[in-house]
Scaffold this motif. Structure first.
Motif, short mmCIF file in Angstrom:
data_model
loop_
_atom_site.label_atom_id
_atom_site.label_comp_id
_atom_site.label_asym_id
_atom_site.label_seq_id
_atom_site.Cartn_x
_atom_site.Cartn_y
_atom_site.Cartn_z
N VAL A 67 88.31 73.08 23.39
CA VAL A 67 87.13 72.12 23.06
C VAL A 67 85.79 72.77 22.72
O VAL A 67 85.44 72.67 21.56
N HIS A 68 85.70 73.77 23.40
CA HIS A 68 84.25 74.43 23.02
C HIS A 68 84.58 75.36 21.84
O HIS A 68 83.64 75.40 21.15
N VAL A 69 85.69 75.84 21.64
CA VAL A 69 85.62 76.59 20.34
C VAL A 69 85.66 75.65 19.24
O VAL A 69 84.84 75.75 18.19
N TYR A 70 86.13 74.41 19.14
CA TYR A 70 86.18 73.55 18.12
C TYR A 70 84.38 73.01 17.82
O TYR A 70 84.01 73.02 16.86
N HIS A 71 83.80 72.69 18.95
CA HIS A 71 82.49 72.34 18.83
C HIS A 71 81.61 73.55 18.23
O HIS A 71 80.69 73.26 17.51
N VAL A 72 81.96 74.91 18.63
CA VAL A 72 81.20 75.75 18.33
C VAL A 72 81.38 76.15 16.88
O VAL A 72 80.50 76.26 15.95
N ILE A 73 82.53 75.95 16.43
CA ILE A 73 83.00 76.26 14.91
C ILE A 73 82.40 75.18 14.03
O ILE A 73 82.01 75.45 12.94
N PHE A 74 82.62 73.94 14.29
CA PHE A 74 82.21 72.91 13.36
C PHE A 74 81.17 72.22 13.69
O PHE A 74 80.49 71.24 13.11
N HIS A 75 80.05 72.97 14.57
CA HIS A 75 78.77 72.39 14.57
C HIS A 75 77.89 72.91 13.26
O HIS A 75 78.21 73.99 12.84
#
Length: 65
Positions: A14-22
């Motif tokens: 979840v955190h990887v997703y948020h960091v990459i797509f922010h």
């Protein structure tokens, strides 16, 4: 029995997703996301190796009877 991987992998993903797509993610944030993804992949590779070893031991014990 839940392992550390089972507990932490969903959170990391979840955190990887948020960091990459922010939209305003910096290069440092993206590097962190890649590093976290690498940890997940390494954990999964190790889990597969451990499962294979455990299966081999069970098979050997079964035929040793």
């Amino acid at each position: 029995m839940f392992t550390l991987f089972d507990k932490q992998c969903p959170r990391i993903c979840v955190h990887v997703y948020h960091v990459i797509f922010h939209c305003q993610a910096t290069i440092e944030h993206r590097k962190l996301a890649v590093d976290l993804a690498e940890v997940v992949i390494k954990w999964e590779v190790q889990r597969v190796k451990d499962d294979q070893e455990n299966t081999e031991v069970r098979v050997q014990k079964h035929y040793a009877k």
